[in-house]
Structure formats: structure tokens, C-alpha cells
Design an enzyme around this catalytic site. Structure first.
Site, short mmCIF file in Angstrom:
data_model
loop_
_atom_site.label_atom_id
_atom_site.label_comp_id
_atom_site.label_asym_id
_atom_site.label_seq_id
_atom_site.Cartn_x
_atom_site.Cartn_y
_atom_site.Cartn_z
N GLU A 54 0.87 -1.19 0.00
CA GLU A 54 0.00 0.00 0.00
C GLU A 54 0.90 1.23 0.00
O GLU A 54 1.88 1.28 0.72
CB GLU A 54 -0.91 -0.03 1.24
CG GLU A 54 -1.72 1.22 1.50
CD GLU A 54 -2.56 1.69 0.31
OE1 GLU A 54 -3.31 0.88 -0.29
OE2 GLU A 54 -2.45 2.89 -0.04
N ASP B 121 -6.94 2.02 -8.50
CA ASP B 121 -7.28 3.39 -8.91
C ASP B 121 -7.47 3.44 -10.43
O ASP B 121 -6.64 2.91 -11.18
CB ASP B 121 -6.16 4.36 -8.51
CG ASP B 121 -5.98 4.45 -7.00
OD1 ASP B 121 -6.69 3.73 -6.28
OD2 ASP B 121 -5.14 5.23 -6.55
N GLU C 271 -12.96 -4.57 0.99
CA GLU C 271 -13.77 -3.47 1.53
C GLU C 271 -14.55 -2.75 0.43
O GLU C 271 -15.74 -2.50 0.56
CB GLU C 271 -12.84 -2.45 2.22
CG GLU C 271 -13.03 -2.41 3.70
CD GLU C 271 -11.70 -2.27 4.44
OE1 GLU C 271 -10.68 -1.90 3.82
OE2 GLU C 271 -11.70 -2.53 5.65
N TYR C 272 -13.86 -2.44 -0.66
CA TYR C 272 -14.52 -1.73 -1.76
C TYR C 272 -15.58 -2.60 -2.43
O TYR C 272 -16.62 -2.10 -2.85
CB TYR C 272 -13.48 -1.30 -2.81
CG TYR C 272 -12.80 0.01 -2.50
CD1 TYR C 272 -12.19 0.21 -1.25
CD2 TYR C 272 -12.74 1.03 -3.42
CE1 TYR C 272 -11.55 1.40 -0.96
CE2 TYR C 272 -12.10 2.22 -3.15
CZ TYR C 272 -11.51 2.41 -1.92
OH TYR C 272 -10.88 3.59 -1.64
N1 SAH Z 1 -7.87 -3.27 -2.36
C1 SAH Z 1 -8.69 -2.51 -1.43
C2 SAH Z 1 -8.50 -1.00 -1.61
C3 SAH Z 1 -8.87 -0.46 -2.97
S1 SAH Z 1 -8.53 1.29 -3.16
C4 SAH Z 1 -10.15 -2.91 -1.57
O1 SAH Z 1 -10.50 -3.51 -2.59
O2 SAH Z 1 -10.94 -2.61 -0.69
C5 SAH Z 1 -6.99 1.22 -4.02
C6 SAH Z 1 -5.81 1.24 -3.06
O3 SAH Z 1 -4.63 1.06 -3.83
C7 SAH Z 1 -5.64 2.57 -2.33
O4 SAH Z 1 -5.47 2.31 -0.95
C8 SAH Z 1 -4.39 3.17 -2.95
O5 SAH Z 1 -3.66 3.97 -2.04
C9 SAH Z 1 -3.62 1.95 -3.38
N2 SAH Z 1 -2.73 2.18 -4.53
C10 SAH Z 1 -3.09 2.75 -5.69
N3 SAH Z 1 -2.06 2.82 -6.53
C11 SAH Z 1 -1.00 2.27 -5.89
C12 SAH Z 1 0.36 2.08 -6.23
N4 SAH Z 1 0.85 2.48 -7.40
N5 SAH Z 1 1.16 1.49 -5.32
C13 SAH Z 1 0.67 1.10 -4.11
N6 SAH Z 1 -0.59 1.27 -3.73
C14 SAH Z 1 -1.44 1.84 -4.59
#
Ligand code: SAH
Length: 212
Positions: A68, A117, A193-194
Site C-alpha cells: 500500500e 485506482d 472493503e470496496y
Molecule cells: N484493495 C482494497 C483498496 C482499494 S482502493 C479494496 O478492494 O478494498 C486502491 C488502493 O490502492 C488505495 O489504498 C491506494 O492507495 C492503493 N494504490 C493505488 N495505486 C497504488 C500504487 N501504485 N502502489 C501502491 N498502492 C497503490
């Protein structure tokens, strides 16, 4: 206020025994960290860590690393680990762009991407975790017959991810545009969570499983 929050979480992370602080030092030797020969699986962008913690609890014979980039988010995972520590799970605070400096060739058994993202602007396509640029990084660190599992509720990101496969030399093993109504692919599904949030809003969940 925001700054204070962030510096507070950085300190807590720096002191946490659940976080690997100089992950590049383990490159090629992650099994030593865990002290066993079990496969190592990673989630990139683990958020608060619910998914990877559930997996680690269910599968003591698999090692997990949750990646993360944001300290404030990672801190929530650390707080949960403090209540329920697991020997087969550690966290890494880093940008996914750096994974080839942290993992050796073929060292990783499986990669999970969950609700990554979307980076909707064309000029940011390279930053999307299922982009061809990232697939080529995954190609280096993932073992030969390893797979990537990707879930999202974002239609455009999923379509983009599908279009990236062929040019990057990957193929679909499994795919659904409505995971929660696909009995076969739902078997053993671990919610993120998402996923819980967006499926409760009525959004279909897309998922693919890919290999080379
Ligand atoms: N996987 C979790 C969170 C999804 S939100 C779920 O499904 O509930 C996407 C997460 O990825 C965010 O916390 C963001 O900070 C992280 N993230 C996005 N791009 C990233 C990157 N390049 N390296 C590390 N973490 C990243």
C-alpha cells in the site's frame, strides 16, 4: 491537521513489527523472512487490508505481503494486525512501480489487484495497475505458471485491462462481468472493503484471472 495525521502514521509504521521497512533487502529471499518454503502471494493496493488479512487467516500455508502506498491507509491494517497477528502476513509501504526492485524473478506465486485506482485520463494510463507497463513488471516477478486476479466495479478500467492483455502477452483464464452472480467464480470469493461497498450500491463486480 492532515499533515499531523500523516506524520503520525509514518511514525507508527516505522515502529511496526508487521511492516517490512527496507523491502529491497529481501529481494530473492522472501522465503527467509517467513522461515518456510510456502508460496508468496501479494496484493497491490491493499487499502486497509481486509482482503489479505482474511486470506492469510484462511490459508496458513501461504505467505502474504500486502502493498500500500499511503501511510494513513496502511496504518488501519497495522492496527487490525495488532489485535490479530498472523505469522504469514506482512505489509510493505511502497509504490507499486518499484516492485521489480523488491521481488526477484519468478519469486511471487500470485498477484491480487482489487479495485485499483482508475486513473481516467489517457495520459495517466501507464499508472493503471493492469496496464501493459505493469503487466511487464508482473511478468518479471511472477513465477512461470503464476496468475493475476483482478476485481473492479469500474467498467472502463476493466475494458482497458482486457485490451492490454494481448499486446502484453497474457491471456484470460477466467472472466466475468458480474462476479456476484457467477456461481463458479464466486466459489471461495473473499470480499474486499470496496467490493462490499460497491456491490451494496448495486454495481456489478468485474473480475478476470490471467496467465501468460
Ligand atoms: N484493495 C482494497 C483498496 C482499494 S482502493 C479494496 O478492494 O478494498 C486502491 C488502493 O490502492 C488505495 O489504498 C491506494 O492507495 C492503493 N494504490 C493505488 N495505486 C497504488 C500504487 N501504485 N502502489 C501502491 N498502492 C497503490
Amino acid at each position: 491537521m492532515r499533515l499531523r495525521n500523516i506524520s503520525g502514521s509514518r511514525e507508527a509504521i516505522a515502529e511496526s513489527p508487521y511492516v517490512i521497512h527496507e523491502p529491497e533487502k529481501y529481494k530473492g529471499n522472501w522465503k527467509q523472512l517467513f522461515g518456510n518454503d510456502y508460496p508468496v502471494r501479494i496484493e497491490i493496493g491493499m487499502g486497509k487490508g481486509r482482503f489479505i488479512m482474511d486470506l492469510a487467516r484462511k490459508n496458513p500455508e501461504i505467505n502474504y505481503l500486502g502493498i500500500e502506498k499511503y501511510s494513513s491507509v496502511l496504518l488501519r491494517g497495522i492496527q487490525k494486525m495488532e489485535l490479530d497477528p498472523m505469522p504469514n502476513l506482512y505489509f510493505i509501504r511502497m509504490e507499486a512501480e518499484e516492485i521489480v526492485d523488491v521481488f526477484g524473478r519468478g519469486e511471487i506465486d500470485r498477484i491480487y489487484l482489487n479495485f485499483s485506482d482508475p486513473w481516467p485520463k489517457d495520459r495517466h494510463a501507464k499508472r493503471r495497475l493492469p496496464s501493459r507497463e505493469f503487466l511487464s513488471r508482473y511478468n518479471e516477478i511472477l513465477k512461470k505458471d503464476g496468475i493475476i486476479e483482478f476485481k473492479t466495479d469500474n467498467h472502463d478500467l476493466f475494458q482497458f485491462a482486457l485490451d492490454e492483455l494481448e499486446p502484453a502477452g497474457w491471456h484470460l483464464e477466467q472472466m466475468t462481468e458480474d462476479l456476484h452472480h457467477n456461481a463458479e467464480m464466486m466459489e471461495g470469493n473473499v470480499m474486499t472493503e470496496y467490493e462490499e461497498k460497491f456491490s451494496a450500491m448495486g454495481n456489478p463486480i468485474y473480475k478476470y484471472v490471467i496467465a501468460r
